[in-house]
Scaffold this motif. Structure first.
Motif, PDB file in Angstrom:
ATOM      1  N   HIS A   1       0.847  -1.196   0.000  1.00 10.03           N
ATOM      2  CA  HIS A   1       0.000   0.000   0.000  1.00 10.03           C
ATOM      3  C   HIS A   1       0.880   1.243   0.000  1.00 10.03           C
ATOM      4  CE1 HIS A   1      -3.805  -2.129   1.335  1.00 10.03           C
ATOM      5  NE2 HIS A   1      -2.882  -3.040   1.615  1.00 10.03           N
TER       6      HIS A   1
ATOM      7  N   PRO B   1      -6.634   1.391  -1.131  1.00 11.05           N
ATOM      8  CA  PRO B   1      -6.533   0.037  -1.673  1.00 11.05           C
ATOM      9  C   PRO B   1      -5.085  -0.326  -1.960  1.00 11.05           C
ATOM     10  CG  PRO B   1      -7.278   1.555  -3.366  1.00 11.05           C
ATOM     11  CD  PRO B   1      -7.271   2.331  -2.080  1.00 11.05           C
TER      12      PRO B   1
ATOM     13  N   ARG C   1      -1.626  -1.112  -3.741  1.00  6.11           N
ATOM     14  CA  ARG C   1      -1.014  -0.739  -5.022  1.00  6.11           C
ATOM     15  C   ARG C   1      -0.821  -1.983  -5.862  1.00  6.11           C
ATOM     16  NH1 ARG C   1       1.595   2.882  -8.000  1.00  6.11           N
ATOM     17  NH2 ARG C   1       3.452   2.238  -9.149  1.00  6.11           N
TER      18      ARG C   1
ATOM     19  N   ASP D   1      -7.889  -3.166 -15.696  1.00  8.20           N
ATOM     20  CA  ASP D   1      -8.670  -2.496 -14.666  1.00  8.20           C
ATOM     21  C   ASP D   1      -8.133  -2.876 -13.292  1.00  8.20           C
ATOM     22  OD1 ASP D   1     -11.223  -2.683 -12.683  1.00  8.20           O
ATOM     23  OD2 ASP D   1     -11.472  -1.029 -14.102  1.00  8.20           O
ATOM     24  N   HIS D   2      -7.687  -1.891 -12.519  1.00  7.85           N
ATOM     25  CA  HIS D   2      -7.035  -2.168 -11.243  1.00  7.85           C
ATOM     26  C   HIS D   2      -7.972  -2.880 -10.266  1.00  7.85           C
ATOM     27  CE1 HIS D   2      -4.048  -1.824  -8.143  1.00  7.85           C
ATOM     28  NE2 HIS D   2      -4.819  -1.076  -7.373  1.00  7.85           N
ATOM     29  N   ARG D   3      -9.212  -2.435 -10.208  1.00  9.93           N
ATOM     30  CA  ARG D   3     -10.164  -3.066  -9.288  1.00  9.93           C
ATOM     31  C   ARG D   3     -10.446  -4.506  -9.693  1.00  9.93           C
ATOM     32  NH1 ARG D   3     -14.836   1.387  -9.268  1.00  9.93           N
ATOM     33  NH2 ARG D   3     -14.233   1.320 -11.464  1.00  9.93           N
ATOM     34  N   ALA D   4     -10.495  -4.761 -10.996  1.00  9.02           N
ATOM     35  CA  ALA D   4     -10.720  -6.132 -11.460  1.00  9.02           C
ATOM     36  C   ALA D   4      -9.532  -7.020 -11.103  1.00  9.02           C
ATOM     37  CB  ALA D   4     -10.968  -6.144 -12.967  1.00  9.02           C
ATOM     38  N   GLU D   5      -8.326  -6.452 -11.163  1.00  7.62           N
ATOM     39  CA  GLU D   5      -7.151  -7.224 -10.768  1.00  7.62           C
ATOM     40  C   GLU D   5      -7.196  -7.572  -9.283  1.00  7.62           C
ATOM     41  OE1 GLU D   5      -3.174  -6.669 -12.688  1.00  7.62           O
ATOM     42  OE2 GLU D   5      -3.932  -4.629 -12.886  1.00  7.62           O
ATOM     43  N   LEU D   6      -7.515  -6.602  -8.447  1.00  8.55           N
ATOM     44  CA  LEU D   6      -7.555  -6.850  -7.006  1.00  8.55           C
ATOM     45  C   LEU D   6      -8.661  -7.830  -6.635  1.00  8.55           C
ATOM     46  CD1 LEU D   6      -6.978  -3.237  -5.589  1.00  8.55           C
ATOM     47  CD2 LEU D   6      -5.310  -5.079  -5.889  1.00  8.55           C
ATOM     48  N   SER D   7      -9.700  -7.903  -7.463  1.00 13.78           N
ATOM     49  CA  SER D   7     -10.810  -8.829  -7.204  1.00 13.78           C
ATOM     50  C   SER D   7     -10.542 -10.218  -7.762  1.00 13.78           C
ATOM     51  CB  SER D   7     -12.102  -8.277  -7.812  1.00 13.78           C
ATOM     52  OG  SER D   7     -12.423  -7.021  -7.236  1.00 13.78           O
TER      53      SER D   7
ATOM     54  N   TYR E   1     -10.361 -10.965 -11.079  1.00 13.29           N
ATOM     55  CA  TYR E   1     -10.967 -11.188 -12.389  1.00 13.29           C
ATOM     56  C   TYR E   1      -9.970 -10.961 -13.524  1.00 13.29           C
ATOM     57  CZ  TYR E   1     -15.371 -11.146  -9.852  1.00 13.29           C
ATOM     58  OH  TYR E   1     -16.383 -11.437  -8.967  1.00 13.29           O
TER      59      TYR E   1
ATOM     60  N   THR F   1      -0.509  -8.753  -9.667  1.00 10.89           N
ATOM     61  CA  THR F   1      -1.181  -7.662 -10.356  1.00 10.89           C
ATOM     62  C   THR F   1      -0.167  -6.720 -11.007  1.00 10.89           C
ATOM     63  OG1 THR F   1      -1.277  -6.295  -8.363  1.00 10.89           O
ATOM     64  CG2 THR F   1      -3.125  -7.793  -8.775  1.00 10.89           C
TER      65      THR F   1
END
Length: 247
Positions: free
Chosen positions: A32, A38, A40, A125-131, A133, A155
């Protein structure tokens, strides 16, 4: 066997060991730049990933934290270009893995076909990576099947040298120690298995063994109980143990 969480004092690095997690992911390691924001970057290893890969990654991460400030947060130049990608594949190429580098996807496959690592180019997509997907890097190995196949992901902003630490361990031909129960049945035919010879006893082991044998010998040696004195004033001097037991 409960979940364990470890973090750096300022909360920039966080590691979770999750045997009671919601899925098969056993390790989650995140960095982070803002402790309240969220991650990094995020690296994950499932419960079948060889422990040597996790150890190599966390060892390099701890070394960065101790000796190279911010090296664990920010990668060098060309994070979408060839520099970081080549660094992750370099040890695999040197080990004879077949590597195909395309404009959008690069894949490296082990000579026996039982492990591979891939790298996706272009923005994600950063959020998709953290999730979970999407992922920039993906590593997997073993034969398809329950408990015989493993998977790890990294990621986009994961520093390339940390990914390289894991791939170097993946390509390392040095034998590793495993208990028989840790070898999935599907994978045994592909592994070169050499039993480990028993260790040579140390002088301390020899002394302990001799002491144990002595105690065992003393325990088995029959002993005769001493005569039981008669009550004071009894004309009989002693009573034998056998007659006392009969009475």
């Amino acid at each position: 066997m409960a979940n364990i969480y470890v973090s750096s004092p300022e909360q920039h690095l966080r590691l979770g060991y999750l045997p009671e997690g919601e899925d098969s992911t056993l390790w989650k390691i995140a960095a982070h730049s803002d402790p309240f924001g969220p991650p990094r970057w995020l690296a994950t290893f499932d419960n079948s990933t060889p422990t040597e890969l996790v150890t190599a990654f966390t060892t390099a991460l701890a070394r960065d934290y101790a000796h190279a400030p911010d090296a664990y947060l920010y990668d060098g130049p060309g994070r979408y270009g060839s520099t970081g990608r080549d660094q992750g594949f370099e040890s695999l190429v040197n080990a004879g893995w077949r590597t195909d580098k395309g404009p959008h996807l690069s894949i490296s496959v082990a000579p026996d076909g039982l492990a591979e690592i891939s790298h996706v180019r272009g923005p994600l997509d950063h959020r998709a990576e953290l999730s979970g997907y999407q992922y920039r890097w993906s590593a997997s190995g073993g034969r398809e099947g329950h408990d015989s196949h493993w998977h790890a992901t990294f990621t986009t902003h994961t520093p390339a040298h940390l990914v390289a630490a894991a791939t170097t361990a993946l390509a390392d031909p040095t034998p590793v120690a495993r208990y028989e129960a840790q070898l999935p049945a599907r994978n045994r035919s592909a592994a070169r298995i050499s039993p480990i010879p028993p260790p040579v006893p140390s002088p301390l082991d020899a002394r302990r063994a001799a002491a144990a044998r002595a105690r065992s010998a003393n325990h088995r040696t029959p002993t005769h109980s001493p005569a039981i004195p008669a009550a004071i004033g009894d004309p009989n001097a002693t009573l034998s143990t056998r007659s006392t037991r009969r009475r």
